[in-house]
Write a protein that holds these residues in place. Structure first.
Motif, short mmCIF file in Angstrom:
data_model
loop_
_atom_site.label_atom_id
_atom_site.label_comp_id
_atom_site.label_asym_id
_atom_site.label_seq_id
_atom_site.Cartn_x
_atom_site.Cartn_y
_atom_site.Cartn_z
N TRP A 389 0.85 -1.19 0.00
CA TRP A 389 0.00 0.00 0.00
C TRP A 389 0.89 1.24 0.00
O TRP A 389 1.85 1.34 0.77
CB TRP A 389 -0.92 -0.01 1.23
N PHE A 390 0.57 2.17 -0.89
CA PHE A 390 1.27 3.46 -0.92
C PHE A 390 0.23 4.57 -1.01
O PHE A 390 -0.73 4.48 -1.78
CB PHE A 390 2.21 3.56 -2.12
N ASP A 391 0.43 5.62 -0.22
CA ASP A 391 -0.53 6.73 -0.19
C ASP A 391 0.26 8.03 -0.04
O ASP A 391 1.16 8.14 0.81
CB ASP A 391 -1.47 6.55 1.00
N TYR A 392 -0.08 9.01 -0.88
CA TYR A 392 0.55 10.33 -0.82
C TYR A 392 -0.54 11.39 -0.76
O TYR A 392 -1.50 11.35 -1.53
CB TYR A 392 1.43 10.57 -2.05
N GLY A 393 -0.38 12.34 0.18
CA GLY A 393 -1.38 13.39 0.29
C GLY A 393 -0.76 14.71 0.72
O GLY A 393 0.28 14.75 1.38
N THR A 394 -1.39 15.80 0.30
CA THR A 394 -1.01 17.13 0.74
C THR A 394 -2.24 17.83 1.31
O THR A 394 -3.36 17.64 0.81
CB THR A 394 -0.43 17.97 -0.40
N ASP A 395 -2.02 18.62 2.34
CA ASP A 395 -3.11 19.33 3.00
C ASP A 395 -2.66 20.76 3.28
O ASP A 395 -1.73 20.99 4.06
CB ASP A 395 -3.46 18.61 4.31
N ARG A 396 -3.32 21.70 2.62
CA ARG A 396 -3.00 23.13 2.78
C ARG A 396 -4.11 23.76 3.61
O ARG A 396 -5.26 23.86 3.17
CB ARG A 396 -2.91 23.79 1.41
N GLY A 442 2.81 0.81 3.41
CA GLY A 442 2.46 -0.37 4.18
C GLY A 442 2.64 -1.64 3.38
O GLY A 442 2.63 -1.62 2.14
N PHE A 443 2.84 -2.74 4.08
CA PHE A 443 2.84 -4.05 3.45
C PHE A 443 2.09 -5.02 4.36
O PHE A 443 1.97 -4.79 5.56
CB PHE A 443 4.26 -4.54 3.19
N PHE A 444 1.56 -6.07 3.78
CA PHE A 444 0.82 -7.03 4.60
C PHE A 444 0.99 -8.43 4.04
O PHE A 444 1.17 -8.65 2.84
CB PHE A 444 -0.66 -6.66 4.68
N LEU A 445 0.98 -9.38 4.96
CA LEU A 445 1.07 -10.81 4.67
C LEU A 445 -0.03 -11.50 5.45
O LEU A 445 -0.27 -11.18 6.61
CB LEU A 445 2.43 -11.38 5.09
N GLY A 463 2.64 -4.06 8.36
CA GLY A 463 3.57 -3.03 8.79
C GLY A 463 3.24 -1.71 8.12
O GLY A 463 3.01 -1.68 6.90
N VAL A 464 3.18 -0.64 8.88
CA VAL A 464 2.77 0.67 8.36
C VAL A 464 3.74 1.74 8.82
O VAL A 464 4.18 1.75 9.98
CB VAL A 464 1.34 1.03 8.82
N ASN A 465 4.07 2.65 7.92
CA ASN A 465 4.88 3.82 8.24
C ASN A 465 4.16 5.07 7.76
O ASN A 465 3.70 5.13 6.62
CB ASN A 465 6.26 3.73 7.58
N VAL A 466 4.04 6.05 8.63
CA VAL A 466 3.42 7.33 8.31
C VAL A 466 4.46 8.43 8.51
O VAL A 466 4.98 8.61 9.61
CB VAL A 466 2.18 7.62 9.18
N LEU A 467 4.76 9.15 7.44
CA LEU A 467 5.73 10.24 7.48
C LEU A 467 5.02 11.54 7.16
O LEU A 467 4.38 11.67 6.11
CB LEU A 467 6.84 9.99 6.46
N LEU A 483 7.33 14.31 11.37
CA LEU A 483 6.93 13.22 12.26
C LEU A 483 7.02 11.93 11.47
O LEU A 483 6.48 11.82 10.37
CB LEU A 483 5.50 13.41 12.77
N ASN A 484 7.72 10.95 12.03
CA ASN A 484 7.89 9.65 11.39
C ASN A 484 7.40 8.58 12.36
O ASN A 484 7.99 8.39 13.43
CB ASN A 484 9.36 9.42 11.03
N SER A 485 6.30 7.92 12.00
CA SER A 485 5.69 6.92 12.88
C SER A 485 5.60 5.58 12.17
O SER A 485 5.24 5.53 10.98
CB SER A 485 4.27 7.35 13.29
N SER A 486 5.92 4.53 12.89
CA SER A 486 5.82 3.18 12.34
C SER A 486 5.16 2.28 13.36
O SER A 486 5.21 2.53 14.57
CB SER A 486 7.21 2.63 11.98
N ALA A 487 4.54 1.23 12.85
CA ALA A 487 3.89 0.27 13.75
C ALA A 487 3.87 -1.10 13.11
O ALA A 487 3.76 -1.24 11.89
CB ALA A 487 2.46 0.72 14.07
N ALA A 488 4.02 -2.12 13.96
CA ALA A 488 3.87 -3.52 13.56
C ALA A 488 2.53 -4.01 14.08
O ALA A 488 2.24 -3.90 15.28
CB ALA A 488 5.01 -4.36 14.14
#
Length: 763
Positions: A389-396, A442-445, A463-467, A483-488
């Protein structure tokens, strides 16, 4: 209102009207008396469709949706389902002033998908149901109260998942027109055209347009909404399928004011914005009318690569711009831009003695795009899934100011920067001015293992990473944020089929939520630092378990699910009005434990008749004292906010081929609005009714229906939910002896009664 059940009596008396029907029978075959055939009604009539997933999941389908008022949004439509607590500020679902909680978890904890594409706000996790597809185009709305599918392109979904599936284009060319008139000058038109198969291409499509307008049911003002849905579908070979769905929404809606408890007790439903403008009035209704424009694209694809291997992919895009304005006043001198004092006067149109009433803008300009793809391999007893999973967003986001004319009308209600008030040297005068870029990977199995023909086990890992990278354009010490957040996120589930009718299941699911984007930024008001941005706010992390039983019978289906949650760093979002400026805030509520029971029953005594009952018991408690300033509020053991202990729903549908109708009764218990439990709102009940007639055959063979919907027919004068929470409403001494001042929460006022007549004609 003397108690929580004041309006329940009248609602219960109305409920049995549609329940008269012949019970299901067991008939014997004359040729063989021992051969007993059970005559049932497996079609759930739009409520409680059959489920086999190893998790709690409820749904409503088109058979139920088509009997409801066509104006209702997705939140209102799932109000009957277990755990769903819906607070609506207007009967037609047009206003963005609404909320949904599941098992006591707020709207920003609930994921929303439409055709597999995320609908939540990229920065704040909220979803806005008034922007979703028109109800006529929805095939099914499912609600997973706890566990979310591992491949869902979402984070922060401890509260569950709301998923909308759109109707496929029809195989034959045709269309549908709906015309509606109702209370408060409600006027709506909906038109849909289906192409049928386009040539010999195997492609088919539909496009629809709706236009809706209604006066505010309380106070001055009106709402407008125009909406377009479209879907192009191609199917070929053995199960291959590709589609693209489009949804465009443009609305100008009223923000209903949310009173404190004291204001509600003094003004009741009279707590509204002013109908007429007078000089200096910041409470004029036109200053609180929100324009929004959104465009969504979803492109799901399913390919069967071989007998054992399939590929699924969903690409998506979102574009959105809108303004949530408010009335305020500016002075020509004494202004600040961030930490910088402006020494030169600002030119303010219409200023009197150096003071002007203006429109305060809270504008957001968002883009979001992404893709989630997976391969699924079936080999022996295993069904293996791997995906990315890949997601890109901008918020003004900016809070600027726009002038108004002598009649109180904003010169630009959209709050565009080109028309906003500027400083003497030409810079944008703004209370907030930020841009945030968010990248999620993110990736998933997963492996679904068939242990025996009746026993299945699922295990998975995500596994997910939010930057987040951001810019603060206001003068001051903070320019860049990160902010760099990751979670298993491991998970497991078990499903056992006792027989052809009965199932038991259990699951363990983990979830995490990265802090909202606004927690990163410094916020100023005048020369005061209102809140200091931080990237040290901890991720919310939760572990949830479900244990359930499900029975699917020919005329009776039901399910019962026990659930348990444990949260670390529970995040609760709220909004504080700081002297006329809106300040977003997140409260870290520490550890929280919740457990309870969800249940639902659907009884189908005869064809076309369904009786549905749902209920929930919820025990949600805070495990920690709440830090406030340098002290701690004694909140350990208190009930969680917006978490009613009891709620239940009762619904029914009837359709004999000529007459049809439905009922929907919902009761929600007491809800606390502060972490100290020193303020709450009473329980209440609402009732919706519908009755209609199928006119096909009277004029020609084409489908033609006439129906009347009564929304909130008992019209209780109640507060329907908590709009902003607070730590404590009353002044309270902390654990260390500090007097902690109280802050009043704000509430949604439950919507009034409305009637809608709809004529529906197919062609």
């Amino acid at each position: 209102m003397a108690g929580g059940f004041t309006y329940f009596g009248g609602a219960a008396l109305a409920f049995p009207a549609l329940l008269l029907a012949t019970p299901a029978a067991a008939e014997a075959d004359d040729a063989n008396p021992r051969d007993i055939q059970v005559v049932g009604h497996p079609d759930p009539e739009g409520l409680l469709p059959d489920q086999t997933a190893p998790k709690a999941i409820s749904a409503i389908s088109a058979d139920f949706i088509v009997k409801q008022a066509p104006t209702l949004n997705a939140f209102q439509l799932v109000n009957l389902l277990p755990g769903a607590n819906v607070s609506s500020s207007d009967p037609y679902g047009l206003s963005t002033s609404s909320s949904l909680t599941l098992r006591g978890l707020g709207q920003d904890e609930i994921g929303v998908l439409m055709e597999g594409a995320p609908q939540n706000d990229i920065g704040y996790y909220y979803a806005y149901p008034s922007q979703f597809a028109d109800a006529e185009n929805v095939r099914q709305i499912s609600l997973a109260q706890g566990a979310v599918d591992i491949d869902a392109p979402l984070v922060g979904t401890a509260g569950g998942l709301l998923s909308l599936s759109l109707d496929d284009p029809k195989a034959q060319r045709g269309g549908l027109i709906n015309l509606s008139l109702g209370s408060y000058n409600e006027r709506r038109v909906f038109a849909r055209f289906d192409s049928g198969e386009i040539g010999n291409s195997g492609l088919k499509a539909f496009v629809s347009y709706s236009n809706n307008r209604a006066d505010n049911w309380r106070g001055a003002g009106y709402d407008t909404r125009q909406h377009v849905d479209a879907k192009l579908l191609g199917e070929w070979g053995d199960g291959n399928r590709a589609s693209i769905a489009l949804s465009f929404n443009e609305a100008k809606t009223s923000t209903y004011p949310s009173p404190t408890l004291a204001e509600w007790q003094e003004y009741g439903r009279g707590f509204n914005y002013d109908k007429r403008y007078t000089d200096g009035d910041t409470n004029y209704w036109r200053l609180y009318r929100s324009p929004f424009r959104n465009f969504y694209v979803a492109a799901p694809l399913h390919l069967k690569l071989s007998d054992a291997l399939t590929f699924d992919s969903t690409g998506y895009l979102q574009f959105g711009y809108g303004n949530s304005p408010y009335g305020t006043q500016l002075t020509e001198t004494g202004n600040f831009l961030g930490t910088e004092e402006l020494t030169q006067p600002i030119a303010l149109p219409g200023a009197v003695d150096g003071v002007a009433t203006v429109l305060g803008n809270y504008t957001g300009n968002q883009f979001r795009g992404g893709n989630v793809s997976k391969l699924t391999l079936e080999t022996g007893a295993h069904r293996l899934t791997v995906g990315l999973w890949f997601d890109y967003g901008t918020d003004r986001v900016s809070q600027s100011y726009t002038s108004i004319d002598a009649d109180g009308r904003p010169t630009d209600p959209w709050g565009r920067q080109a028309n906003a008030i500027r400083t003497a040297d030409g810079r944008l005068l703004a209370y907030e001015n930020i841009r945030t870029e968010t990248v999620t990977k993110g990736f998933f199995l997963a492996d679904s293992i068939t242990i025996t023909p009746r026993l299945g086990v699922e295990i998975g890992f995500k596994g997910v990473n939010v930057l987040r990278n951001g810019d603060n354009y206001l003068p001051g010490p903070e320019q860049k944020v990160r902010l760099n957040s990751s979670a298993a996120l491991p998970r497991a589930a078990v499903h056992y089929r006792l027989d052809d009718r009965q199932q038991i299941f259990a699951n363990v699911t983990t979830n995490f939520r990265s802090p909202n984007e606004f927690t990163l930024y410094d916020t100023y008001y005048g020369d005061e630092l209102v809140s200091q941005g931080t990237n040290a706010l901890k991720n919310e992390y939760s572990v949830s378990e479900e244990l359930g039983y499900r029975y699917i019978g020919p005329s009776l289906s039901f399910s019962l699910t026990a659930f348990h949650y444990h949260f670390r760093n529970r995040q609760v979002a709220t909004v504080i009005d700081n002297g006329g400026a809106l300040v977003n805030s997140t409260i870290n509520a520490g550890s929280q434990t919740s457990y309870g029971l969800d249940g639902e029953i659907d009884y189908r005594p005869a064809k076309g008749v369904s009786v549905y009952v749902s209920g929930e018991y919820l025990h949600a408690r805070l495990d920690d004292d709440l830090p406030v300033g340098g002290d701690y509020l004694p909140t350990k053991g208190k009930r969680a906010v917006s978490s009613p202990t009891f709620q239940f729903g009762m619904g029914s549908t009837y359709d004999d081929g000529r007459l049809f109708g439905s009922t929907a009764l919902k009761y929600v218990g007491r809800q606390y609005s502060t972490f100290m439990n020193d303020e709450s709102i009473k329980g209440y009940a609402t009732l919706d009714l519908s009755v209609g007639v199928h006119l096909a055959g009277l004029i020609d063979a084409q489908r033609m229906d006439l129906r009347l919907n009564a929304i909130n027919v008992t019209n209780p004068h109640v507060l329907s939910g908590v709009q902003t929470v607070s730590s404590n409403a009353q002044d309270t001494f902390g654990r260390n002896g500090t007097l902690i001042s109280g802050f009043a929460p704000a509430y949604y006022i439950g919507s009034g009664r409305a009637f809608v007549v709809t004529l529906s004609r197919a062609f």
